[in-house]
Scaffold this motif. Structure first.
Motif, short mmCIF file in Angstrom:
data_model
loop_
_atom_site.label_atom_id
_atom_site.label_comp_id
_atom_site.label_asym_id
_atom_site.label_seq_id
_atom_site.Cartn_x
_atom_site.Cartn_y
_atom_site.Cartn_z
N ILE B 15 32.42 34.86 38.64
CA ILE B 15 33.67 35.67 38.72
C ILE B 15 33.69 36.72 37.76
O ILE B 15 34.07 38.09 38.20
N GLY B 18 31.34 39.42 39.30
CA GLY B 18 32.05 40.09 40.58
C GLY B 18 33.32 41.00 40.10
O GLY B 18 33.42 42.20 40.70
N THR B 19 33.99 40.58 39.19
CA THR B 19 35.37 41.38 38.95
C THR B 19 34.85 42.66 38.21
O THR B 19 35.30 44.01 38.70
N SER B 256 49.84 42.95 31.18
CA SER B 256 50.16 44.00 32.49
C SER B 256 51.65 44.21 32.83
O SER B 256 52.06 45.18 33.11
N SER B 294 41.27 41.92 32.73
CA SER B 294 40.56 40.62 33.86
C SER B 294 39.85 39.45 33.18
O SER B 294 39.92 38.17 33.32
N THR B 297 42.14 37.07 31.68
CA THR B 297 42.58 36.18 32.76
C THR B 297 41.50 34.99 33.01
O THR B 297 41.86 33.95 33.12
N ILE B 298 40.17 35.82 33.19
CA ILE B 298 39.27 34.60 33.70
C ILE B 298 38.86 33.77 32.35
O ILE B 298 38.72 32.40 32.65
N LEU D 135 35.24 35.42 46.73
CA LEU D 135 35.98 37.04 46.72
C LEU D 135 37.32 37.10 46.33
O LEU D 135 38.13 37.71 45.55
N ASP D 137 38.93 34.50 44.56
CA ASP D 137 38.95 34.46 42.86
C ASP D 137 38.77 35.62 42.11
O ASP D 137 39.61 35.98 41.23
N ILE D 138 37.68 36.32 42.64
CA ILE D 138 37.44 37.60 41.69
C ILE D 138 38.76 38.90 41.99
O ILE D 138 39.16 39.22 40.87
N LEU D 139 39.23 38.76 43.24
CA LEU D 139 40.34 39.93 43.24
C LEU D 139 41.64 39.26 42.52
O LEU D 139 42.34 39.99 41.87
N MET D 140 41.58 37.81 42.41
CA MET D 140 42.95 37.36 41.84
C MET D 140 42.81 37.37 40.41
O MET D 140 43.82 37.15 39.72
N SER D 141 41.73 37.52 39.91
CA SER D 141 41.52 37.60 38.44
C SER D 141 41.74 39.04 37.81
O SER D 141 41.77 39.09 36.49
N ILE D 142 41.96 39.95 38.67
CA ILE D 142 42.39 41.20 38.28
C ILE D 142 43.93 41.41 38.28
O ILE D 142 44.53 41.35 39.47
N PRO D 143 44.67 41.55 37.15
CA PRO D 143 46.11 41.61 37.22
C PRO D 143 46.30 42.59 38.32
O PRO D 143 45.86 43.73 38.43
#
Lengths: 321, 318, 325, 307
Positions: B15, B18-19, B256, B294, B297-298, D135, D137-143
């Protein structure tokens, strides 16, 4: 053509619990571990066992709602795990399942009439115009009133819901029905109504049942042939008369003696089993029943007892029978 | 358990990659960058800079480059502030952090107390009032409540400062400095608390309501335990445990959530820097800050899941 | 004859639901002597569990004991303060529930949960309480007490957990144990073990037991005295031998005949027609009238009250009322 | 036997109390919830005000009136006028149209993407599930807010004209909103698939199409309805924050958020609260009503949660 309807040979179903990237080689749950039996046309076959015995798993596997791990299931001589999509659809019409919990086995958002009629139309048994009449006919057979047809399931009590579930199965005119603890959640007075309905339907339509239950007295009342299961294996299989008059396996004996009888004057010798039912993940070696068996010996822990025919049509898996 | 942690860790790495890629990609599709927008550069110099920063290379290449630098702590150079992004963030992040941490403590204490009380007094006037306030708190736009508070407490009543961290030109040191900062923090902390307390109160109330109907609570009562013990020992432990997983989102959420508040209160924190960099097209800063949140968060999520698994006996011993 | 331990007189418990008031327990009276086992038997929704919970005043929030008395060792439980009731629970009255898997708190160890009532009511130190907990576990036939008290509930089987529940109920030497369907969730062979255990307890400690069950087989094995409930009403009561030998009320008769019994081969099962009535919408007259084979005019108009039939047996049915026909 | 089955039939007709369909029951339960009903009526009022109100306004949206600049509320201008002499109430109503439309459209988009991907994930599992969920998960971890800020900045860089911006805002909001929904729908489908009535559809040999459209989807609609309602509230809040910062809907198109930009001018902020308090209040009241309505819906749809 023989009158054998279902032939199960050495059926196995293991569940593996791990998933994800690492397929950990954890021990599988051996829910069904090599089970063989046959059901004849018009026969009511009882499958009795306690929790973890694998009886419900058998019910689901022989209808191919689940995949098998090993062994074979033949319906009218055909291996059901080798069917094409079209043949499988055909099988779905001939075989049906009645669930234990009448509350969760009906979709809360579908009216009774639609629940009973949708599959009939999908399989083209009855046309869209005639389906209502067909549904009404089946409902009457199952003891439901015509005005129930446009109701939602939540308006019914448990017993009536079970009638709806039965009607849903009967609407397809099946030949074989698996009954998975169909009366376990019902009260005694309602249970009797449903059991009588089962007998009536069976007699009138020449149906065959696989009746799965933990309640041995219900099985005795309804079934002609009975198999007793313990931890994924059949330990004893016989006709009703043989099994009750002359139980051979120590587990069968203990099970029969453990059922409370509604007669305070009855004097019985009770065989009290010690300990708990072991986990199917890690069952005892040799005979799986040995950890609770009152007459277990060293042999029982070393060698798996052979499942063999002791008398005619009376099968037992025990070293000392 | 060990396997769970390992699996969860690998998932976290995936993740994270990906992020970072998504964030990088979003900036890469921007038509302009800080070199284009700097009109003082000659085209030749711009070209040089572009190749220096690797901007003329394919996106995947640029991503790997950026990632490699980032792993060494190099997030680029802020054009506006003329310093390294990392040291810039380091300078401001603590101002935000202190506000966030105070708000965090306040939020959790208030939410726990009111959530539990309104659950055990379900349908009382207290519960009704709490429910209404909770919904009100959840529905305020952060900028509107900030402005209203400044108007009421700063402009109309004049009891609290309207912004900044210290008075302009103040040269206080020691305790008086701390007091001054503290006074400036009151409104920001209150607002952050208000913004996040609603949903958490609701969470504790629902959790508590579910738990107090369970069989084992009835067992605890049947044992003749004091109601206090039944609620605050037997029920509360079960209601609180799952909240550990929420804690992960709390800190980044507060950061945020503070972006707009810091802007309005002129609080020298990372949020304000973030908004500034939007208007100044100072994208390395924007990118680094988003990446920072991010990651927070992760990683927080990972830690929370692992902690929860360690604390709850049902998972721990599996 | 031994002393009266518990007397319930005209108990009424109602529930306030979206669909109106449900009379879960409707004018129920019975009593338990010291050392006696009384079974309340009936189908789901008949009010048997609510009766038991009313005694402990543990009914859910939307329910309320409206009237009646519950005399326990001479005191009316309904007039005690909350604190006094609490002192009674787990101390003088122990309770066992239907679902052992959910009846223990998943986040505390067995030991932590066992010592609570011991410390609360017997004022023992933590150390002594743990010692007593271990003794109880050993006494109830579980090996490895030392290990068991360190385990969490999900690590034990249903049968083991029910034993732990019994141990907790027994821990303060109660005069009465209320067991609400204690074996319904268990397998037959485990049920036999638990029933055996309860019988031993009764023999050894002379504890009175109030056993709630739907299974007439369990009743026959355990009860000294039987109370039959239907739709919140008590329809028949009597000593177990008399009641099973000669049931009077058509509902009791029906229940006994409808249940298939091992070794008793019948072509068809006897059935009681229809469904249990909806408790929010009860009519005047006997609640069983709509399902009764012997229904007569008066049954639909007036409710029968309990009358003596036989030596100790009582039933609420117009068939046994003189001059009712 | 004959008489007995007759008795059964009589009984069946008597013991069943006629009760309305599930949706009707839900409606009846919702009607009992005072807070939810008040919210519902307020929202209806807000809609009427925003979409029909402007027709009754004597003022034209963008008409500047130099003679009447910065007037406080009065009989002719109920909420006063702004720096260009435009009527605040008229602008507020027009802004309401924009803000409500964006909120609802963003919700529909999120629901569409989220439930489609979630349903595919949950129904077919396997590699598709893995990809979609990672996908998400990734989008949800960006505030959310920083992500929206970045996307808002991109819009500004692209110099998107004001009238198209609002469509892009909708897409942006749904881009941030779908992962949560996809997860929810997937979870719902997975738990429904375990229900015996879904196994029954297998035994009955129903087609995939029928399983999905007649059995699965109708059972996920109730929870989707609740989440959709709450999603509108979230979208309105996000849009207003973006617009307030100048990264969302930009003038001359009015939105509640960009009307509050007035507060950024210190004189307007201190001396002319009628410029920024009405739009802020409008956002607050609308969002609070939607939240209360959503909560009421949740209770009405799932009575188990209440008692």
């Amino acid at each position: 053509m023989s009158d054998t309807l279902i032939e199960v040979s050495n059926l196995k179903k293991y569940y593996t619990s791990s998933k994800g990237l690492f397929k950990k080689l954890s021990d599988p749950v051996k829910a069904v571990d090599g089970v063989s039996f046959t059901i004849k046309k018009g026969e009511v076959f009882g499958l009795v066992g306690e929790s973890g015995s694998g009886k419900s798993t058998i019910g689901k596997t022989i209808l191919r709602i689940q995949d098998k791990t090993g062994g074979e299931v033949k319906y009218k001589g055909q291996d059901i795990f080798n069917l094409s999509k079209k043949e499988l659809r055909h099988l779905r019409v001939q075989t049906q399942l009645v669930f234990q919990d009448p509350f969760s086995s009906l979709n809360p958002r579908i009216r009774v009439g639609d629940a009973i009629g949708e599959a009939v139309v999908e399989h083209g048994i009855v046309s869209k115009q005639e389906v209502r009449a067909h549904v009404l006919e089946v409902m009457e057979k199952c003891g439901l009133s015509p005005f129930h047809i446009d109701r939602y399931p939540h308006e019914f009590s448990g017993g009536q819901r079970q009638r709806i579930v039965i009607a849903r199965a009967m609407a397809l005119n099946p030949e074989f029905i698996v009954m998975d603890e169909p009366v376990a959640s019902l009260d005694v007075s309602i249970q009797a109504q449903i059991i009588n309905l089962f007998s009536d339907l069976q007699r009138e339509n020449g149906l065959s049942y696989l009746f799965i239950s933990h309640d041995i007295s219900v099985v005795e009342h309804l079934c002609t042939k009975i198999a007793i299961m313990y931890l994924g294996n059949i330990v004893e299989l016989a006709s009703k008369e043989d099994l009750f008059n002359q139980p051979l396996h120590p587990y069968t004996k203990a099970l029969l003696s453990a059922v409370p009888i509604p007669d305070p004057t009855a004097k019985r010798e009770r065989i009290l089993l010690k300990g708990d039912i072991p986990s199917p993940i890690n069952p005892p070696s040799g005979c799986k029943f040995r950890s609770r068996c009152p007459s277990a010996t060293n042999l029982c822990s070393e060698k798996i007892p052979e499942y063999r025919e002791v008398n005619k049509d009376h099968f037992v898996a025990c070293h000392y029978v | 358990m060990k396997q769970y942690v390992l699996q969860r860790f690998l998932q976290m790495i995936v993740i994270l990659f990906g992020t970072s890629f998504i964030i990088f990609f979003l900036f890469a599709i921007l038509p302009g960058d800080f070199i284009d927008s700097n009109i003082s550069l000659t085209p030749q110099r711009a070209q040089e800079l572009k190749s220096l920063y690797g901007l003329d290379q394919p996106i995947l290449h640029r991503y790997l480059n950026w990632l490699g630098n980032a792993l060494h702590g190099d997030f680029g150079y802020s054009l506006k502030h003329q310093e390294k992004v990392l040291s810039l963030l380091n300078k401001y992040v603590w101002n935000s952090f202190f506000v966030a941490i105070f708000a965090l403590i306040l939020t959790w204490s208030i939410a726990l107390l009111t959530g539990v009380l309104s659950a055990i007094k379900q349908y009382s006037w207290f519960d009704g009032a709490v429910t209404f306030l909770v919904f009100a708190a959840m529905s305020f736009p952060s900028f509107f409540i900030s402005l209203l508070f400044i108007k009421w407490f700063g402009v109309d009543l004049q009891i609290l400062p309207i912004g900044g961290m210290i008075e302009t030109g103040s040269e206080n040191t020691g305790v008086s400095y701390l007091l001054e900062v503290g006074k400036h923090m009151i409104l920001p902390v209150t607002i952050l608390t208000l913004l996040s307390v609603g949903s958490l109160t609701r969470y504790f109330r629902t959790g508590m309501l579910e738990v107090i109907r369970l069989d084992y609570i009835r067992t605890a009562r049947a044992k003749g335990l004091k109601e206090r013990v039944v609620i605050f020992k037997h029920a509360l432990k079960n209601a609180i445990l799952p909240a550990i997983t929420l804690l992960a989102f709390e800190l980044p959420g507060l950061f945020s959530g503070a972006i707009i508040m810091e802007q309005i209160f002129n609080w020298p924190g990372v949020g304000r820097i973030q908004l500034e960099s939007v208007s100044f097209r100072d994208y390395p800063v924007l990118m680094a800050f988003t990446m920072f949140l991010s990651c927070l968060t992760i990683i927080g999520n990972f830690l929370a899941d692992v902690t929860y698994a360690a604390v709850d006996p049902r998972i721990r011993l599996r | 004859m031994s002393e009266m331990l518990l007397e319930v007189n005209h108990l009424v418990t109602n529930f306030h639901t979206e669909n109106g008031i449900v009379q879960a327990v409707n004018d129920v009276s019975f009593s338990i002597r010291e050392g006696e086992t009384v079974c309340i038997v009936g189908e789901s929704g008949c009010g048997k569990s609510i009766t038991a919970l009313s005694l402990m005043q543990l009914i859910p929030e939307n329910g309320k004991v409206e009237s009646g008395e519950i005399l326990f060792a001479g005191n009316n439980l309904l007039q005690l303060t909350k604190k006094d009731i609490r002192r009674l629970r787990g101390n003088e009255i122990g309770m066992i529930f239907q679902e052992p898997m959910t009846s223990l708190n998943p986040v505390f160890t067995i030991g932590e949960q066992m010592i609570e009532p011991i410390m609360e009511h017997l004022f023992l130190s933590k150390k002594d309480a743990y010692k007593k907990a271990k003794e109880l576990i050993t006494m109830l036939g579980m090996p490895n007490a030392e290990k068991i008290i360190q385990l969490y509930p999900h690590e034990l089987s249903g049968g083991m957990l029910q034993r732990i529940m019994i141990a907790i109920a027994l821990s303060c030497n109660p005069k009465l144990i209320i067991a609400d369907e204690p074996t319904t969730a268990l397998d037959v062979t485990i049920q036999a073990q638990i029933l055996d255990l309860l019988r031993d307890i009764k023999k050894e400690f002379k504890t009175s037991i109030l056993l709630i069950t739907h299974d007439l087989g369990v009743v026959a094995e355990m009860a000294d005295y039987v109370v039959v409930m239907y739709a919140g009403k008590l329809v028949e009561e009597g000593p177990v031998l008399e009641l099973f030998a000669d049931p009077k009320h058509p509902y009791t008769k029906g229940l006994l005949q409808a249940k298939p019994v091992i070794g008793e081969r019948k072509e068809r099962l006897y059935t009681i027609a229809g469904q249990v009535p909806n408790l929010t919408d009860l009519k005047d007259g006997c609640y069983f009238a709509d399902r009764c084979e012997h229904v007569q005019g008066i049954c639909r108009k007036k409710q029968p009250d309990l009358t003596d039939v036989g030596q100790h047996q009582k039933t609420a049915c117009w068939l046994y009322k003189e001059g009712a026909r | 036997m004959e008489t007995q089955s007759l008795l059964v039939k009589q009984q069946n007709s008597k013991t069943i109390v006629k009760s309305p369909s599930l949706w009707k029951q839900t409606y009846l339960r919702l009607k009992k919830n005072k807070m939810a009903m008040v919210s519902l009526f307020f929202l209806m009022f807000m809609f009427l005000l925003s979409f029909i109100g402007p027709y009754f306004s004597p003022y034209i949206l963008d008409r500047t009136d130099v003679a009447n600049m910065n007037q406080p509320p009065s009989a002719s201008h109920w909420l006063g006028t702004d720096n260009y002499g435009r009527d605040i109430l008229t602008r507020l109503m027009m802004a309401g149209q924009i803000s409500l439309t964006i909120g609802i459209a963003a919700m529909f988009l999120s629901i569409l993407i989220g439930s489609l991907l979630g349903a595919i994930s949950g129904f077919y599992r396997g590699i598709v599930d893995l990809v979609i969920m990672r996908l998400a998960d990734i989008l949800m971890s960006i505030p959310g807010l920083p992500l929206l800020l970045m996307m808002g900045a991109i819009l500004s860089e692209w110099k998107v004209p004001a009238e198209y911006r609002l469509y892009l805002i909708m897409i942006m909001l749904s881009f941030v909103g779908w992962p949560g929904l996809a997860r929810l729908v997937r979870g719902q489908i997975l738990s429904l698939k375990e229900q015996p009535f879904m196994q029954a559809t297998e035994v009955l040999g129903l087609s995939d199409r029928r399983k999905i459209f007649h059995h699965l989807i109708p059972n996920t609609v109730p929870i989707l309805l609740v989440v959709a309602t709450l999603n509108v509230a979230g979208s309105i809040l996000s849009e207003s924050a973006l617009s307030y910062l100048g990264l969302g809907v930009v003038p001359p198109t009015p939105s509640w958020g960009n009307m509050m930009d007035a507060a950024n001018n210190f004189m307007d902020f201190r001396k002319r609260p009628w410029l920024w308090i009405p739009p802020g209040t409008a956002i607050f009241l609308t969002v609070v009503s939607i939240n209360l309505l959503g909560d009421g819906l949740r209770d009405a749809l799932d009575p188990k949660l209440r008692r």
